[in-house]
Motif scaffolding. Structure first.
Motif, PDB file in Angstrom:
ATOM      1  N   GLN A  44      16.263   1.054   6.525  1.00 13.54           N
ATOM      2  CA  GLN A  44      15.263   1.532   5.289  1.00 13.54           C
ATOM      3  C   GLN A  44      13.624   1.542   4.866  1.00 13.54           C
ATOM      4  OE1 GLN A  44      14.891  -1.624   1.373  1.00 13.54           O
ATOM      5  NE2 GLN A  44      16.589  -2.175   2.628  1.00 13.54           N
ATOM      6  N   THR A  45      13.081   0.394   5.631  1.00 11.64           N
ATOM      7  CA  THR A  45      11.529   0.944   5.642  1.00 11.64           C
ATOM      8  C   THR A  45      11.015   2.147   5.588  1.00 11.64           C
ATOM      9  OG1 THR A  45      11.387  -0.139   7.636  1.00 11.64           O
ATOM     10  CG2 THR A  45      10.933  -1.778   5.873  1.00 11.64           C
ATOM     11  N   ASP A  46      11.517   2.411   7.063  1.00 12.78           N
ATOM     12  CA  ASP A  46      11.484   4.472   6.972  1.00 12.78           C
ATOM     13  C   ASP A  46      11.971   5.361   6.352  1.00 12.78           C
ATOM     14  OD1 ASP A  46       9.858   3.253  10.105  1.00 12.78           O
ATOM     15  OD2 ASP A  46      12.809   4.059  11.382  1.00 12.78           O
ATOM     16  N   GLU A  47      12.689   4.832   6.093  1.00  9.92           N
ATOM     17  CA  GLU A  47      13.259   5.459   4.448  1.00  9.92           C
ATOM     18  C   GLU A  47      11.986   5.549   3.620  1.00  9.92           C
ATOM     19  OE1 GLU A  47      17.055   5.682   2.521  1.00  9.92           O
ATOM     20  OE2 GLU A  47      15.372   4.264   1.131  1.00  9.92           O
ATOM     21  N   TRP A  48      11.798   4.479   2.960  1.00  7.57           N
ATOM     22  CA  TRP A  48      10.407   4.307   2.231  1.00  7.57           C
ATOM     23  C   TRP A  48       9.355   4.542   2.139  1.00  7.57           C
ATOM     24  CZ3 TRP A  48       9.137  -1.542   0.944  1.00  7.57           C
ATOM     25  CH2 TRP A  48       7.788  -1.322  -0.450  1.00  7.57           C
ATOM     26  N   LYS A  49       9.093   4.796   4.021  1.00  7.87           N
ATOM     27  CA  LYS A  49       7.569   5.440   4.010  1.00  7.87           C
ATOM     28  C   LYS A  49       7.820   6.829   3.987  1.00  7.87           C
ATOM     29  CE  LYS A  49       6.497   2.293   7.924  1.00  7.87           C
ATOM     30  NZ  LYS A  49       6.184   1.668   9.288  1.00  7.87           N
ATOM     31  N   VAL A  54      -0.161   3.523  -6.128  1.00 11.75           N
ATOM     32  CA  VAL A  54       0.971   2.504  -5.316  1.00 11.75           C
ATOM     33  C   VAL A  54       1.508   2.891  -4.741  1.00 11.75           C
ATOM     34  CG1 VAL A  54       3.613   1.482  -6.691  1.00 11.75           C
ATOM     35  CG2 VAL A  54       1.612   1.652  -7.618  1.00 11.75           C
ATOM     36  N   LEU A  55       1.574   4.004  -3.362  1.00 15.81           N
ATOM     37  CA  LEU A  55       2.134   4.064  -2.857  1.00 15.81           C
ATOM     38  C   LEU A  55       1.559   3.898  -1.808  1.00 15.81           C
ATOM     39  CD1 LEU A  55       3.625   8.328  -3.525  1.00 15.81           C
ATOM     40  CD2 LEU A  55       4.621   5.259  -3.813  1.00 15.81           C
ATOM     41  N   VAL A  56       0.319   4.228  -1.410  1.00 10.69           N
ATOM     42  CA  VAL A  56      -0.808   3.566  -0.149  1.00 10.69           C
ATOM     43  C   VAL A  56      -0.358   2.183  -0.638  1.00 10.69           C
ATOM     44  CG1 VAL A  56      -3.266   3.907   0.315  1.00 10.69           C
ATOM     45  CG2 VAL A  56      -2.123   5.717  -1.087  1.00 10.69           C
ATOM     46  N   ALA A  57      -1.029   1.195  -1.776  1.00 11.29           N
ATOM     47  CA  ALA A  57      -1.077   0.041  -1.297  1.00 11.29           C
ATOM     48  C   ALA A  57       0.767   0.145  -1.073  1.00 11.29           C
ATOM     49  CB  ALA A  57      -0.787  -0.823  -3.372  1.00 11.29           C
ATOM     50  N   ALA A  58       1.783   0.312  -1.170  1.00 10.88           N
ATOM     51  CA  ALA A  58       3.053   0.357  -0.842  1.00 10.88           C
ATOM     52  C   ALA A  58       3.405  -0.163   0.731  1.00 10.88           C
ATOM     53  CB  ALA A  58       4.265   0.950  -1.077  1.00 10.88           C
ATOM     54  N   TYR A  59       2.551   1.214   1.668  1.00 15.05           N
ATOM     55  CA  TYR A  59       2.441   1.392   3.510  1.00 15.05           C
ATOM     56  C   TYR A  59       1.752  -0.057   3.288  1.00 15.05           C
ATOM     57  CZ  TYR A  59       3.655   5.439   4.058  1.00 15.05           C
ATOM     58  OH  TYR A  59       4.268   6.741   4.625  1.00 15.05           O
ATOM     59  N   LEU A  85     -10.022  -1.764  -3.242  1.00 14.48           N
ATOM     60  CA  LEU A  85      -8.815  -1.394  -3.730  1.00 14.48           C
ATOM     61  C   LEU A  85      -7.687  -1.750  -3.734  1.00 14.48           C
ATOM     62  CD1 LEU A  85      -8.945   1.202  -6.153  1.00 14.48           C
ATOM     63  CD2 LEU A  85      -7.750   3.174  -4.670  1.00 14.48           C
ATOM     64  N   ASP A  86      -7.179  -2.074  -2.888  1.00 11.29           N
ATOM     65  CA  ASP A  86      -6.047  -2.805  -2.120  1.00 11.29           C
ATOM     66  C   ASP A  86      -5.967  -4.108  -1.606  1.00 11.29           C
ATOM     67  OD1 ASP A  86      -4.049  -0.843  -3.486  1.00 11.29           O
ATOM     68  OD2 ASP A  86      -5.383   0.705  -1.758  1.00 11.29           O
ATOM     69  N   ARG A  87      -6.876  -5.180  -2.598  1.00  6.71           N
ATOM     70  CA  ARG A  87      -7.275  -6.060  -1.321  1.00  6.71           C
ATOM     71  C   ARG A  87      -6.457  -7.010  -1.356  1.00  6.71           C
ATOM     72  NH1 ARG A  87     -10.569  -5.092  -6.028  1.00  6.71           N
ATOM     73  NH2 ARG A  87     -10.313  -7.189  -7.262  1.00  6.71           N
ATOM     74  N   TYR A  88      -5.291  -6.810  -2.452  1.00  7.30           N
ATOM     75  CA  TYR A  88      -4.765  -8.050  -2.304  1.00  7.30           C
ATOM     76  C   TYR A  88      -3.391  -7.544  -1.999  1.00  7.30           C
ATOM     77  CZ  TYR A  88      -8.032 -10.580  -5.703  1.00  7.30           C
ATOM     78  OH  TYR A  88      -8.782 -11.033  -6.167  1.00  7.30           O
ATOM     79  N   VAL A  89      -2.406  -6.557  -1.595  1.00  6.71           N
ATOM     80  CA  VAL A  89      -1.305  -5.915  -1.465  1.00  6.71           C
ATOM     81  C   VAL A  89      -0.795  -6.652   0.122  1.00  6.71           C
ATOM     82  CG1 VAL A  89      -2.045  -4.192  -0.616  1.00  6.71           C
ATOM     83  CG2 VAL A  89       0.125  -4.322  -1.908  1.00  6.71           C
ATOM     84  N   VAL A  90      -1.911  -6.781   0.890  1.00  6.18           N
ATOM     85  CA  VAL A  90      -1.653  -6.965   2.356  1.00  6.18           C
ATOM     86  C   VAL A  90      -1.254  -8.429   2.550  1.00  6.18           C
ATOM     87  CG1 VAL A  90      -1.965  -7.631   5.211  1.00  6.18           C
ATOM     88  CG2 VAL A  90      -2.585  -4.893   4.005  1.00  6.18           C
ATOM     89  N   PHE A  91      -1.772  -9.368   1.869  1.00  5.95           N
ATOM     90  CA  PHE A  91      -1.353 -10.952   1.471  1.00  5.95           C
ATOM     91  C   PHE A  91      -0.411 -10.868   0.521  1.00  5.95           C
ATOM     92  CE2 PHE A  91      -1.245 -14.656  -2.071  1.00  5.95           C
ATOM     93  CZ  PHE A  91      -1.814 -15.126  -0.347  1.00  5.95           C
ATOM     94  N   SER A 127      -0.503  -4.174  -8.657  1.00  5.44           N
ATOM     95  CA  SER A 127       0.388  -2.708  -8.376  1.00  5.44           C
ATOM     96  C   SER A 127       1.231  -3.934  -7.299  1.00  5.44           C
ATOM     97  CB  SER A 127      -0.551  -1.950  -7.033  1.00  5.44           C
ATOM     98  OG  SER A 127      -1.297  -3.358  -6.006  1.00  5.44           O
ATOM     99  N   VAL A 128       1.412  -5.103  -6.796  1.00  2.00           N
ATOM    100  CA  VAL A 128       2.252  -5.656  -6.379  1.00  2.00           C
ATOM    101  C   VAL A 128       3.755  -5.152  -7.398  1.00  2.00           C
ATOM    102  CG1 VAL A 128       2.115  -7.203  -7.637  1.00  2.00           C
ATOM    103  CG2 VAL A 128       2.971  -7.601  -5.084  1.00  2.00           C
TER     104      VAL A 128
END
Length: 773
Positions: free
Chosen positions: A406-411, A438-443, A578-584, A651-652
């Motif tokens: 599923q994660t491969d599909e998502w990527k 949002v897609l970049v943030a999802a990565y 720009l995507d500072r919180y999404v990894v957290f 974005s989350v």
């Protein structure tokens, strides 16, 4: 990218109305001569109503500051009739919208000489004298007045030929020290011409243009004329003269396009803008690039020698035939492929691939074109690939939330959407831009989720794991930095995921190391981990709102070598922030999910909803509403800067909504698209390779392998691009096994060699920088 329709202008001859572009449309290697200026001055087509695309190269849109910087201390002279005067005003407008003829030490003159006669000759003759300061650029042209005053007589044309013959040597002399352009006459729209201009016909204009071209091009006997023919305005006029107010003068938008072409002709070779490939010489090959070429050449030779020796040995050991039984004696055993052979083969293939990269985006061998956005160029391919992906459904091996398939599909589908976004130039359309963010943030969310899950479950904080991840992330980018002479930060996404991986690693590896096995459902250890994540969040907030501290950290040597772009780290700070919180958010989601899974709160069986029916339906409803709400907000964005400020916090919402929609229904969790998953496995290589062999001019334009056929060009370039990305993925995996061994003592030795390599690279880079200055 399409063939334009060139309308028939009343009174013009159909053959003459065809643009110069068609005569060059099948020259695949048109830029080999490095004379893209010729194409800029003589050929092109409209991509839209007001977007001009020169043949074979990209045109830069100059800002006021750039234009002034290019033309500082320069003298530009326009000499001719009312058409040249209009071009002059449009040129001035690029430098100063208030129409001031002189500003910032840029001297701009217009000299009224509507006929090619003795008066114009005297003006030009003055500039040829040694004691007189010559203009740096001279733009001249005239003919319509001669046609009008003499009522289009053949005697006037004969006189025009004589006069232009007399000034041709003077222009040629000036062209040795200055840039001289002779502007050919644009066609007219005869139906709109006033009565006193009816004698100015397209037939007469063509005759005068032919005379000018013939005489000026033959002004030197043994070499090509230095006076450049500015004929591209004819093509622009053929498309836009119908919008003229008087049938003679071009509309303002067309004049601005012509003036911008003139600016590109002169300034591109001075300022060298990335998205202005017209008139730019090929960049010089650096010392590091030369050494890289030698290394790959030796690798190719080494592999060929190895292959020949191995093949001859194989022939000698070929099974012989038993004369009595007539059967082959199998007296050799297949030996495994040696590490040396894999190493040589990998570098051999990589060398050939890098040669292709260099030819596509550095050698001026292939054409480059500007992007042009239309809604259809973005949304039609998106719909096509989504429909295609649905047809390749397979059952997943496991039905857990965010399983590997599923994660491969998502990527995969995200990467395909991002690729279409880049090639279509959709960044100009703000709603699309916000969704792509949002897609970049999802990565990055997956980066936080995936690495946290691995360290939490496995507890493997060994150096081998760290080196494997860093190598797989950075190998291709390091090679491209060397071969393409680009800074590390240029490929911004790789530095981003690399830094975040190290942040995740350090956060979890620091004392106390809390892992699932150690916690074992104990709330005390869970609280300790949440405390760690809390400190990480505080650290992120501190850096996000302390630009000075952030820049001081990453401006330290040798970090500055990795994260500086154009002499500062602002671009890196912007990208990180720009995507500072999404990894957290990804780490926190992984912790909550794994805690719920450990307590067996989730139902992850095949076909089962994730929660009870009521809770599942409620969460699905909330997720769909949240997903659509974010899309409505993103689509209503009016200001990119304001939306970018809110993006890190919101974005989350859409990411979590997508995860729940995809995973709550059991049937949705049990299937995946193998089509998207295949692309997902090479998503990083696709993202990096697009910079140079699918797009062009460092993503600012489009690579053209097959001119004149946009659809076929996209098909061919995309096929090569995907094949290359897949091959690089295989090469990276093969090299990772050899260069990063599991044995710690061997690994430390390899790391010492890698450190020595980068030290040498830093020294060579410093030498290069000093030589440039």
């Amino acid at each position: 990218m399409f063939f334009p329709y060139f309308p028939q202008i009343p009174g013009s001859q159909s053959k003459r109305a065809l643009p110069v572009y068609t005569s060059h449309s099948y020259l695949i290697f048109s830029a080999c001569s490095n004379d893209s200026c010729e194409y800029l001055l003589s050929s092109g087509r409209f991509l839209g109503e007001k977007v001009w695309q020169p043949h074979s190269c990209m045109m830069h849109k100059y800002k006021i500051s750039e234009a002034k910087n290019c033309l500082v201390d320069k003298h530009i002279a326009f000499i001719g009739d009312s058409r040249i005067r209009q071009l002059f005003y449009s040129f001035v407008k690029i430098i100063n919208p208030q129409f001031k003829e002189e500003g910032n030490k840029v001297k701009l003159d217009f000299l009224w000489h509507p006929e090619v006669n003795g008066s114009m000759k005297q003006c030009i003759k003055v500039w040829t004298e040694d004691s007189i300061a010559k203009p740096h650029v001279i733009v001249a042209g005239a003919a319509t007045w001669s046609i009008k005053i003499h009522n289009g007589s053949s005697e006037a044309l004969s006189q025009y030929k004589m006069n232009i013959t007399s000034i041709a040597p003077l222009l040629e002399k000036l062209a040795k020290t200055s840039d001289v352009y002779w502007v050919l006459q644009d066609p007219v729209y005869e139906d709109l011409l006033s009565e006193n201009r009816k004698m100015i016909t397209n037939e007469k204009i063509d005759a005068y243009n032919e005379a000018a071209v013939s005489i000026l091009n033959s002004s030197t006997r043994n070499s090509k004329s230095n006076v450049k023919m500015f004929s591209v305005s004819k093509l622009i006029a053929q498309e836009t003269i119908m919008e003229s107010l008087d049938g003679l003068h071009l509309p303002e938008s067309s004049r601005e396009t012509t003036a911008m072409i003139l600016m590109n002709v002169y300034c591109n070779k001075i300022l060298k803008p990335v998205d202005g490939s017209c008139c730019q010489p090929r960049p010089p090959v650096t010392l590091i690039q030369k050494l890289a070429a030698c290394f790959f050449t030796l690798s190719i030779i080494g592999y060929l020698i190895f292959y020949i020796i191995h093949r001859n040995a194989h022939r000698k050991n070929k099974p012989c035939t038993d004369l009595e039984s007539g059967e082959e004696k199998k007296n050799i055993i297949n030996t495994p492929v040696s590490s040396l052979e894999i190493l040589l083969q990998s570098f051999c293939k990589l060398g050939l691939i890098m040669a292709y990269f260099y030819m596509c985006d550095r050698a001026n061998l292939f054409m480059k074109e500007n992007k042009f956005y239309t809604h259809s160029s973005f949304f039609i391919p998106i719909i096509y690939i989504l429909v295609l992906g649905v047809f390749y459904n397979e059952n997943t091996k496991e039905t857990k939330v965010l399983n590997r398939e599923q994660t491969d599909e998502w990527k995969g589908w995200m990467q395909l959407v991002i690729l279409i976004y880049h090639i279509s130039g959709a960044s100009t359309f703000l709603p699309v831009y916000m969704h792509i963010r949002v897609l970049v943030a999802a990565y990055l969310f997956q980066t936080g989720y995936g690495h946290f899950s691995y360290f939490w479950i496995k507890g493997d904080f060994g150096i081998h794991r760290v080196c494997q991840v860093l190598f797989r992330l950075n190998f291709l980018v390091v090679v491209l930095c060397i071969v393409m002479d680009r800074p590390y930060q240029f490929y911004y996404f790789v530095p981003l995921v690399t830094v975040w991986f190290m942040v995740i690693y350090v956060t979890l590896a620091l004392w106390p190391q809390i892992i699932q096995k150690k916690a074992n459902g104990n709330c005390f250890w869970h609280f300790g981990l949440l405390l760690k994540l809390g400190f990480l969040l505080l650290f992120i907030c501190f850096l996000a709102y302390s630009q000075g501290a952030f820049e001081k950290i990453f401006s330290l040597w040798p970090l500055s070598k990795c994260f500086e772009l154009k002499g500062n780290v602002y671009e890196w700070w912007f990208r990180w922030r720009l995507d500072r919180y999404v990894v957290f958010h990804g780490m926190l989601f992984a912790f909550i999910y794994l805690a719920l899974q450990k307590r067996q709160i989730l139902s992850e069986g095949k076909g089962e909803p994730l929660f009870s029916n009521k809770i599942s339906n409620f969460l699905l409803f909330i997720s769909v509403v949240s997903f659509l709400t974010y899309s409505i907000w993103a689509s209503s964005c009016k200001n990119k800067a304001e939306c970018n400020e809110l993006h890190p916090s919101v974005s989350v919402v859409q990411i979590l909504a997508f995860i729940l929609i995809r995973n709550i229904p059991g049937y949705a969790r049990s299937v995946y698209s193998s089509f998207f998953a295949w692309f997902g496995k090479i998503s990083l290589e696709l993202f990096i390779c697009q910079y140079h062999i699918w797009l062009a001019a460092d993503t600012r334009g489009i690579l053209v392998l097959i001119p004149g056929n946009p659809m076929l060009n996209i098909i061919v370039s995309t096929f090569i691009f995907v094949c290359v990305a897949h091959e690089i993925s295989q090469i990276t995996n093969d090299l990772a096994q050899i260069i990063i061994p599991k044995d710690n003592s061997s690994l430390l030795k390899r790391l010492a060699c890698i450190a020595a390599f980068f030290c040498g690279l830093l020294i060579l880079s410093s030498i290069q920088d000093k030589s440039k200055h």
